[in-house]
Design an enzyme around this catalytic site. Structure first.
Site, PDB file in Angstrom:
ATOM      1  N   HIS A 190       0.824  -1.207   0.000  1.00 24.85           N
ATOM      2  CA  HIS A 190       0.000   0.000   0.000  1.00 24.85           C
ATOM      3  C   HIS A 190       0.856   1.253   0.000  1.00 24.85           C
ATOM      4  CE1 HIS A 190      -4.021  -1.896   1.446  1.00 24.85           C
ATOM      5  NE2 HIS A 190      -4.035  -1.664   0.154  1.00 24.85           N
ATOM      6  N   ARG A 342     -13.359 -11.812 -16.190  1.00 19.49           N
ATOM      7  CA  ARG A 342     -12.967 -13.193 -15.889  1.00 19.49           C
ATOM      8  C   ARG A 342     -13.737 -13.701 -14.680  1.00 19.49           C
ATOM      9  NH1 ARG A 342      -6.719 -14.055 -14.822  1.00 19.49           N
ATOM     10  NH2 ARG A 342      -7.216 -13.069 -12.823  1.00 19.49           N
ATOM     11  N   GLU A 443      -3.582 -20.568 -20.596  1.00 26.98           N
ATOM     12  CA  GLU A 443      -2.509 -20.283 -19.644  1.00 26.98           C
ATOM     13  C   GLU A 443      -1.828 -21.536 -19.108  1.00 26.98           C
ATOM     14  OE1 GLU A 443      -4.167 -18.128 -16.331  1.00 26.98           O
ATOM     15  OE2 GLU A 443      -6.101 -19.131 -16.535  1.00 26.98           O
ATOM     16  N   ASN A 466       1.615 -14.928 -18.091  1.00 25.24           N
ATOM     17  CA  ASN A 466       2.324 -15.094 -16.815  1.00 25.24           C
ATOM     18  C   ASN A 466       2.260 -16.551 -16.361  1.00 25.24           C
ATOM     19  OD1 ASN A 466       2.496 -12.320 -17.023  1.00 25.24           O
ATOM     20  ND2 ASN A 466       0.936 -11.922 -15.478  1.00 25.24           N
ATOM     21  N   ASP A 467       1.043 -17.073 -16.218  1.00 25.19           N
ATOM     22  CA  ASP A 467       0.891 -18.471 -15.818  1.00 25.19           C
ATOM     23  C   ASP A 467       1.357 -19.411 -16.924  1.00 25.19           C
ATOM     24  OD1 ASP A 467       0.083 -18.405 -13.210  1.00 25.19           O
ATOM     25  OD2 ASP A 467      -2.057 -18.540 -13.628  1.00 25.19           O
ATOM     26  N   CYS A 514      -3.264 -10.958 -22.400  1.00 23.60           N
ATOM     27  CA  CYS A 514      -3.512 -10.114 -21.225  1.00 23.60           C
ATOM     28  C   CYS A 514      -2.430 -10.269 -20.166  1.00 23.60           C
ATOM     29  CB  CYS A 514      -4.883 -10.413 -20.615  1.00 23.60           C
ATOM     30  SG  CYS A 514      -5.077 -12.096 -20.018  1.00 23.60           S
TER      31      CYS A 514
END
Length: 563
Positions: A190, A342, A443, A466-467, A514
């Site tokens: 944060h 998604r 993925e 990514n995956d 994506c």
């Protein structure tokens, strides 16, 4: 002059005098046995301290009501303070123990924080700081401990500290802070988010930084390279002032591309979408000239849990109304542009703390009950999500995407549940959009290899690179011991991507990307050479990609790319 190297957490360059925040004296948590007759008083003290801190947070929420990020984080803190499951766990542990309430609260806070730190997910690990911060305030009130007053920090300084809490950063945001240098903190913390929100250059991860930099020293914070220069010489100062001017020119130049089409010099059109996790991010995407939303990660609605703007207070975390309102707002924010949402991608490294969604501890959660597997194991939650999505579809250009598909039967089962949701809405005479395209994430190696079969069942493909990279080459990019092996340009990964593109083209269905590869110039070129024209990325990257395209012919982009 000395140069320190850390993690670039918030871009830009800041130059100013260092203000070193002293490390707080170690807070001693009392540890003693109590008498049975003192239990009621101990619990009253806990409730009183929680109420005191809650009141303070509520006041800060009101002060921050016009600031999206501050408001969201204060709401998260407010919800943490009033989390019935956590408070119940604390009180039950206290009742079974003979220890004082401060000791038990500290014990449970650290226990919960450690679960988050060891989750294997960077975002959740950073949330550990939030829970220790907010319940640390409760502990401070219980033991009358008053640490360094952040309000004493002056304007126009570079903050140097071991760590900062988000609440510290809120206070600093009201001043003109030139930079932040910390030992602790991550890009997705944060504090990092707030630094970027307030455009404060920040570098984290510098060991013993409070010993390396002296109070009052001139410091340069380079939030792009991760370099921190203390006591710079005149030549170095001059060089950095020139860099600041160049950055201003770059920002002004990119602003000119915000509302332009994404196309090459020879007129080849691309669609550049944004990845988001909140309603507010959809508004930011629109402001950055996105052609739509390529990925709305719905799990963040439940992981961040419930932001009042995102999910109005209802009895169920997964209530249909909560979801419907969120999806509707995103669709309306994009004003007719396509929005791909998604379905819940929970489990694995994405922990959702809810009694409504039972996720057992697993030895290898990334290969376990997650994403579509978890949704199909909880069909009522999936049906509720479909109902909310179909209802929201009336308000925009909606597409639905299923995550982690590895078998054709998963598509069939999900579509059957979708049909049940539609039939219920028809019987209830609730307005909804029936003809919503349903696609899948590619993925895993299984999805890429079976792309010819899946393309006959799905309305579109979206490559989650990514995956996809992680699963194909067997490398956990969050694990520092092997992270250097994570290579999204590995030949095996590129072959799988190219195969997926070819099968989508044969079947005549759209395909997009994506994952992180979409927003990087080098990998963007490779993907474009495969024939991909739809990309979804961080909204801040869109103008950069538009500028790149405007300077190249499609042949130039594709040349010298090895497939």
């Amino acid at each position: 002059m000395s140069i320190l190297f850390g993690l670039a957490a918030s871009g830009g360059i800041g130059i100013g005098k260092a203000f070193v925040i002293p490390e707080a004296e170690k807070r001693e948590i009392p540890n003693y046995s109590i008498l049975p007759g003192d239990r009621e008083n101990q619990l009253r003290r806990l409730d009183s301290s929680i109420a005191t801190v809650t009141t303070r947070i509520a006041a800060q929420m009101e002060t921050a009501k016009n600031d999206r990020v501050q408001k969201e984080i204060f709401e998260t803190y407010f919800l943490m303070l009033n989390d019935p499951e956590f408070i119940k766990d604390v009180k039950q542990t206290f009742e079974k123990s003979d220890k004082n309430i401060e000791y038990i609260l500290n014990l449970k806070t650290e226990e919960y924080a450690e679960k988050l730190r060891s989750s294997g997910n960077e975002y959740l690990a950073e949330r550990a700081q939030d829970i220790t911060d907010i319940f640390g305030r409760v502990l401070n009130d219980l033991i009358d401990y008053y640490p360094f007053d952040i309000e004493t920090v002056p304007d126009n300084v570079v903050i140097v500290a071991k760590s900062l809490s988000p609440s510290d950063t809120f206070i600093l945001s009201k001043r003109k802070i030139l930079g932040i240098v910390l030992t602790e903190g991550g890009v997705s913390s944060h504090v990092g988010i707030l630094a970027r929100n307030f455009t404060i250059p920040a570098v984290f991860g510098i060991e013993r930084v409070c010993d390396e930099i002296q109070d009052g020293e001139t410091v340069i914070v380079d939030g792009m390279s991760g370099e921190v220069v203390s006591s710079p010489d005149e030549n170095t100062l001059s060089d950095y002032y020139k860099k600041i001017e160049i950055e201003k020119e770059n920002a002004a130049r990119l602003l000119a591309f915000r509302d332009k089409e994404a196309k090459t010099k020879d007129g080849v059109k691309f669609n550049l979408y944004a990845n988001i996790g909140t309603v507010e991010e959809a508004k930011i995407a629109a402001e950055n000239g996105a052609d739509g939303i390529g990925l709305f990660r719905t799990e963040f609605l439940f992981m961040n849990s419930p932001n009042t703007e995102l999910a109005p207070a209802h009895s169920s975390l997964f209530s249909e109304e909560n979801q419907f309102e969120s999806y509707k707002k995103v669709l309306e924010a994009m004003d007719g542009k396509p929005v791909t949402i998604r379905t819940l991608d929970a489990g694995g490294d994405k922990i959702i703390n809810s009694s409504e969604l039972k996720i057992a501890e697993e030895k290898n959660p990334l290969l376990g009950l997650r994403a579509i597997r978890l949704s199909l194991a909880n069909p009522n939650q999936l049906k509720t999500q479909f109902r909310a999505l179909f209802r929201a579809g009336v308000y925009g250009n909606l597409k639905i995407m299923l995550p982690l598909i590895t078998d054709a039967s998963q598509i069939d089962c999900a579509l059957a549940i979708a049909e049940k949701a539609k039939e219920e809405l028809r019987q209830e005479e609730v307005p909804f959009k029936a003809d919503v395209p349903v696609g899948i994430m590619v993925e895993t190696a299984a999805a890429a290899i079976m792309a010819d079969v899946f393309a006959q069942k799905a309305d579109f493909f979206s490559l989650g690179t990514n995956d996809l990279t992680q699963y194909i080459i067997g490398v956990d990019r969050e694990n520092p011991a092997v992270s250097e092996l994570f290579d999204d340009c590995h030949p095996a990964v590129l072959r799988m991507i190219n195969r997926s593109v070819q099968e989508a083209q044969k079947q005549g269905i759209p395909i997009s990307v994506c994952g992180e590869m979409a927003g990087k110039i080098d990998t963007f070129q490779i993907l474009a050479s495969f024939g991909i024209r739809n990309f979804s990325m961080s909204a801040s990257q869109i103008s950069k990609i538009k500028e790149f395209l405007s300077k190249k012919n499609i042949s130039e982009i594709c040349e010298n790319v090895i497939k």
